[in-house]
Design a protein around this motif. Sequence first.
Motif, PDB file in Angstrom:
ATOM      1  N   HIS A 162       2.381  -3.764  -0.441  1.00  0.00           N
ATOM      2  CA  HIS A 162       1.251  -2.897  -0.128  1.00  0.00           C
ATOM      3  C   HIS A 162       1.823  -1.550   0.298  1.00  0.00           C
ATOM      4  O   HIS A 162       2.986  -1.468   0.678  1.00  0.00           O
ATOM      5  N   PRO A 163       1.060  -0.455   0.235  1.00  0.00           N
ATOM      6  CA  PRO A 163      -0.312  -0.302  -0.257  1.00  0.00           C
ATOM      7  C   PRO A 163      -0.344  -0.134  -1.778  1.00  0.00           C
ATOM      8  O   PRO A 163       0.339  -0.880  -2.488  1.00  0.00           O
ATOM      9  N   SER A 164      -1.080   0.884  -2.268  1.00  0.00           N
ATOM     10  CA  SER A 164      -1.329   0.991  -3.708  1.00  0.00           C
ATOM     11  C   SER A 164      -0.082   1.287  -4.529  1.00  0.00           C
ATOM     12  O   SER A 164       0.246   0.565  -5.475  1.00  0.00           O
ATOM     13  N   LEU A 165       0.600   2.384  -4.230  1.00  0.00           N
ATOM     14  CA  LEU A 165       1.688   2.864  -5.081  1.00  0.00           C
ATOM     15  C   LEU A 165       2.701   1.781  -5.434  1.00  0.00           C
ATOM     16  O   LEU A 165       3.075   1.654  -6.614  1.00  0.00           O
ATOM     17  N   PRO A 166       3.192   0.987  -4.480  1.00  0.00           N
ATOM     18  CA  PRO A 166       4.181  -0.032  -4.853  1.00  0.00           C
ATOM     19  C   PRO A 166       3.682  -0.991  -5.925  1.00  0.00           C
ATOM     20  O   PRO A 166       4.470  -1.471  -6.748  1.00  0.00           O
ATOM     21  N   ASN A 167       2.386  -1.268  -5.936  1.00  0.00           N
ATOM     22  CA  ASN A 167       1.832  -2.171  -6.943  1.00  0.00           C
ATOM     23  C   ASN A 167       1.744  -1.510  -8.315  1.00  0.00           C
ATOM     24  O   ASN A 167       1.985  -2.145  -9.342  1.00  0.00           O
ATOM     25  N   TYR A 168       1.411  -0.234  -8.346  1.00  0.00           N
ATOM     26  CA  TYR A 168       1.406   0.488  -9.622  1.00  0.00           C
ATOM     27  C   TYR A 168       2.818   0.577 -10.192  1.00  0.00           C
ATOM     28  O   TYR A 168       3.023   0.423 -11.401  1.00  0.00           O
ATOM     29  N   LEU A 169       3.786   0.836  -9.332  1.00  0.00           N
ATOM     30  CA  LEU A 169       5.174   0.875  -9.790  1.00  0.00           C
ATOM     31  C   LEU A 169       5.608  -0.487 -10.323  1.00  0.00           C
ATOM     32  O   LEU A 169       6.348  -0.575 -11.313  1.00  0.00           O
ATOM     33  N   TRP A 170       5.133  -1.555  -9.686  1.00  0.00           N
ATOM     34  CA  TRP A 170       5.488  -2.912 -10.114  1.00  0.00           C
ATOM     35  C   TRP A 170       4.964  -3.183 -11.528  1.00  0.00           C
ATOM     36  O   TRP A 170       5.649  -3.795 -12.350  1.00  0.00           O
ATOM     37  N   LEU A 171       3.771  -2.718 -11.813  1.00  0.00           N
ATOM     38  CA  LEU A 171       3.209  -2.894 -13.155  1.00  0.00           C
ATOM     39  C   LEU A 171       4.005  -2.133 -14.209  1.00  0.00           C
ATOM     40  O   LEU A 171       4.019  -2.508 -15.381  1.00  0.00           O
ATOM     41  N   PHE A 222      -7.267  -5.484 -20.686  1.00  0.00           N
ATOM     42  CA  PHE A 222      -6.956  -6.152 -19.427  1.00  0.00           C
ATOM     43  C   PHE A 222      -7.597  -5.344 -18.301  1.00  0.00           C
ATOM     44  O   PHE A 222      -7.405  -4.125 -18.225  1.00  0.00           O
ATOM     45  N   ILE A 223      -8.349  -6.006 -17.440  1.00  0.00           N
ATOM     46  CA  ILE A 223      -8.936  -5.359 -16.266  1.00  0.00           C
ATOM     47  C   ILE A 223      -8.394  -6.074 -15.040  1.00  0.00           C
ATOM     48  O   ILE A 223      -8.557  -7.292 -14.898  1.00  0.00           O
ATOM     49  N   THR A 224      -7.740  -5.327 -14.169  1.00  0.00           N
ATOM     50  CA  THR A 224      -7.188  -5.947 -12.971  1.00  0.00           C
ATOM     51  C   THR A 224      -7.323  -4.999 -11.788  1.00  0.00           C
ATOM     52  O   THR A 224      -7.820  -3.879 -11.918  1.00  0.00           O
ATOM     53  N   TRP A 225      -6.905  -5.474 -10.632  1.00  0.00           N
ATOM     54  CA  TRP A 225      -6.956  -4.711  -9.387  1.00  0.00           C
ATOM     55  C   TRP A 225      -5.531  -4.513  -8.886  1.00  0.00           C
ATOM     56  O   TRP A 225      -4.656  -5.351  -9.128  1.00  0.00           O
ATOM     57  N   ASP A 226      -5.292  -3.433  -8.178  1.00  0.00           N
ATOM     58  CA  ASP A 226      -3.918  -3.151  -7.760  1.00  0.00           C
ATOM     59  C   ASP A 226      -3.451  -4.076  -6.645  1.00  0.00           C
ATOM     60  O   ASP A 226      -2.316  -4.545  -6.644  1.00  0.00           O
ATOM     61  N   GLU A 227      -4.342  -4.348  -5.685  1.00  0.00           N
ATOM     62  CA  GLU A 227      -3.964  -5.169  -4.538  1.00  0.00           C
ATOM     63  C   GLU A 227      -5.219  -5.737  -3.893  1.00  0.00           C
ATOM     64  O   GLU A 227      -6.337  -5.260  -4.123  1.00  0.00           O
ATOM     65  N   ALA A 228      -5.012  -6.744  -3.077  1.00  0.00           N
ATOM     66  CA  ALA A 228      -6.123  -7.359  -2.359  1.00  0.00           C
ATOM     67  C   ALA A 228      -6.525  -6.502  -1.165  1.00  0.00           C
ATOM     68  O   ALA A 228      -5.728  -5.732  -0.627  1.00  0.00           O
ATOM     69  N   ALA A 229      -7.768  -6.660  -0.752  1.00  0.00           N
ATOM     70  CA  ALA A 229      -8.225  -5.997   0.468  1.00  0.00           C
ATOM     71  C   ALA A 229      -7.692  -6.713   1.697  1.00  0.00           C
ATOM     72  O   ALA A 229      -7.518  -6.110   2.753  1.00  0.00           O
ATOM     73  N   ASP A 254       3.353   7.856  -0.711  1.00  0.00           N
ATOM     74  CA  ASP A 254       3.795   9.244  -0.775  1.00  0.00           C
ATOM     75  C   ASP A 254       3.895   9.724  -2.225  1.00  0.00           C
ATOM     76  O   ASP A 254       4.075   8.928  -3.151  1.00  0.00           O
ATOM     77  N   PRO A 255       3.807  11.030  -2.444  1.00  0.00           N
ATOM     78  CA  PRO A 255       3.791  11.588  -3.802  1.00  0.00           C
ATOM     79  C   PRO A 255       5.168  11.564  -4.460  1.00  0.00           C
ATOM     80  O   PRO A 255       6.179  11.218  -3.825  1.00  0.00           O
ATOM     81  N   PRO A 256       5.240  11.960  -5.731  1.00  0.00           N
ATOM     82  CA  PRO A 256       6.525  11.986  -6.435  1.00  0.00           C
ATOM     83  C   PRO A 256       7.580  12.867  -5.773  1.00  0.00           C
ATOM     84  O   PRO A 256       8.777  12.602  -5.915  1.00  0.00           O
ATOM     85  N   SER A 257       7.159  13.890  -5.053  1.00  0.00           N
ATOM     86  CA  SER A 257       8.137  14.740  -4.372  1.00  0.00           C
ATOM     87  C   SER A 257       8.964  13.953  -3.365  1.00  0.00           C
ATOM     88  O   SER A 257      10.081  14.347  -3.020  1.00  0.00           O
ATOM     89  N   VAL A 258       8.440  12.815  -2.920  1.00  0.00           N
ATOM     90  CA  VAL A 258       9.149  11.944  -1.980  1.00  0.00           C
ATOM     91  C   VAL A 258       9.701  10.704  -2.686  1.00  0.00           C
ATOM     92  O   VAL A 258      10.820  10.267  -2.409  1.00  0.00           O
ATOM     93  N   ASN A 259       8.927  10.152  -3.622  1.00  0.00           N
ATOM     94  CA  ASN A 259       9.225   8.825  -4.171  1.00  0.00           C
ATOM     95  C   ASN A 259       9.638   8.815  -5.639  1.00  0.00           C
ATOM     96  O   ASN A 259       9.582   7.767  -6.290  1.00  0.00           O
ATOM     97  N   ALA A 290      -5.986  10.479  -7.544  1.00  0.00           N
ATOM     98  CA  ALA A 290      -4.950  10.165  -6.556  1.00  0.00           C
ATOM     99  C   ALA A 290      -3.650   9.901  -7.296  1.00  0.00           C
ATOM    100  O   ALA A 290      -3.557   8.959  -8.093  1.00  0.00           O
ATOM    101  N   VAL A 291      -2.643  10.716  -7.038  1.00  0.00           N
ATOM    102  CA  VAL A 291      -1.379  10.579  -7.759  1.00  0.00           C
ATOM    103  C   VAL A 291      -0.740   9.213  -7.517  1.00  0.00           C
ATOM    104  O   VAL A 291      -0.021   8.689  -8.378  1.00  0.00           O
ATOM    105  N   LYS A 292      -1.019   8.588  -6.389  1.00  0.00           N
ATOM    106  CA  LYS A 292      -0.467   7.263  -6.088  1.00  0.00           C
ATOM    107  C   LYS A 292      -0.953   6.202  -7.065  1.00  0.00           C
ATOM    108  O   LYS A 292      -0.394   5.103  -7.120  1.00  0.00           O
ATOM    109  N   HIS A 293      -2.019   6.508  -7.820  1.00  0.00           N
ATOM    110  CA  HIS A 293      -2.553   5.574  -8.811  1.00  0.00           C
ATOM    111  C   HIS A 293      -2.093   5.917 -10.229  1.00  0.00           C
ATOM    112  O   HIS A 293      -2.647   5.404 -11.201  1.00  0.00           O
TER     113      HIS A 293
END
Length: 308
Positions: free
Chosen positions: A79-88, A239-246, A100-105, A145-148
């Motif tokens: 968690h949160p969002s960005l790590p899950n998008y990167l995992w995909l 494919f329709i999915t969600w990034d992470e659970a609430a 954090d944005p690409p300037s950091v990550n 949101a750039v994190k997505h």
Amino acid sequence: MRHVTLAFAFLVLGFGAQSNAQSKHNIQTVFIILMENHNWTGTHNATSIEGSRYAPYINSVLLPMASHTEEYFNPPAIHPSLPNYLWLEAGTNFGILNDDPPSVNSQTTTEHLVTLLNNAKVSWKAYEEDISGTVCPLTDTGEYAVKHDPFVYFDDVTNNQDPNSTYCIAHVRPFTELASDLQNGTVAQYNFITPNLCDDMHDKCKPIGNAIKQGDTWLSQNVPTILNSAAYTNGGALFITWDEAASGDGPIGMIVLSRFAKGNGYENFIYYTHGSTLRTFEEIFAVSPLLNDAASETDLSDLFTAFP
């Protein structure tokens, strides 16, 4: 000289076999839509999707004709969002546990999905809601949101975080272009679709004021355009999915629509994560190596009658 000629012929045949591998597959075009921050089932009634009265399109229209799984999770404790998008995209979060944005990550590796696709001459695009299409979108703008948007975290996509990167601008496009690309037959083979923060179930926004209903409404307005396209009917899979659970790690939703899916409301109880989805995409497009967690996860083939 004869040995050189034979060696050259072998190389040509080898490259031809590799580049044509996907042409032998049933699935030719992939669409994936990423929704946000909701459990699929559980005691979290306000944030669970399955059976929700706020999601009539998902529950009453999509599920009866789709395949889905009841045991799909975001990777453990990711968690949160960005790590899950990167995992995909890469099968790992690179140790990142923030948004954090690409300037950091930003990441220098070329070992991620769209670069494997590009190297194999498989076309790809990301359709991002609320971007202009005139720059590489490295920062938040409007409800974007750039994190997505995992692709802009890789330096080989952005030419080292260059907002004027022609490669990035050509591949990370405004969502408004998807409908015309579908109509004109110019859609890519791999298509990653990110609704904005109001439409992906992330935020409560006016006038609806209910995150689940907002996302369900957006899907009802946009999924039919994909399902009615030639790219979908001629070997497509959505494919329709969600990034992470609430709450916790899930389960979260994974819905699959395709003429090659089992469909008709089929469900299974196999354990999957985002690594499973990444593995599935690598198998569909015949690219390797299997990236990080994708190498150890179960693919989504059970949701299909013919795969890949």
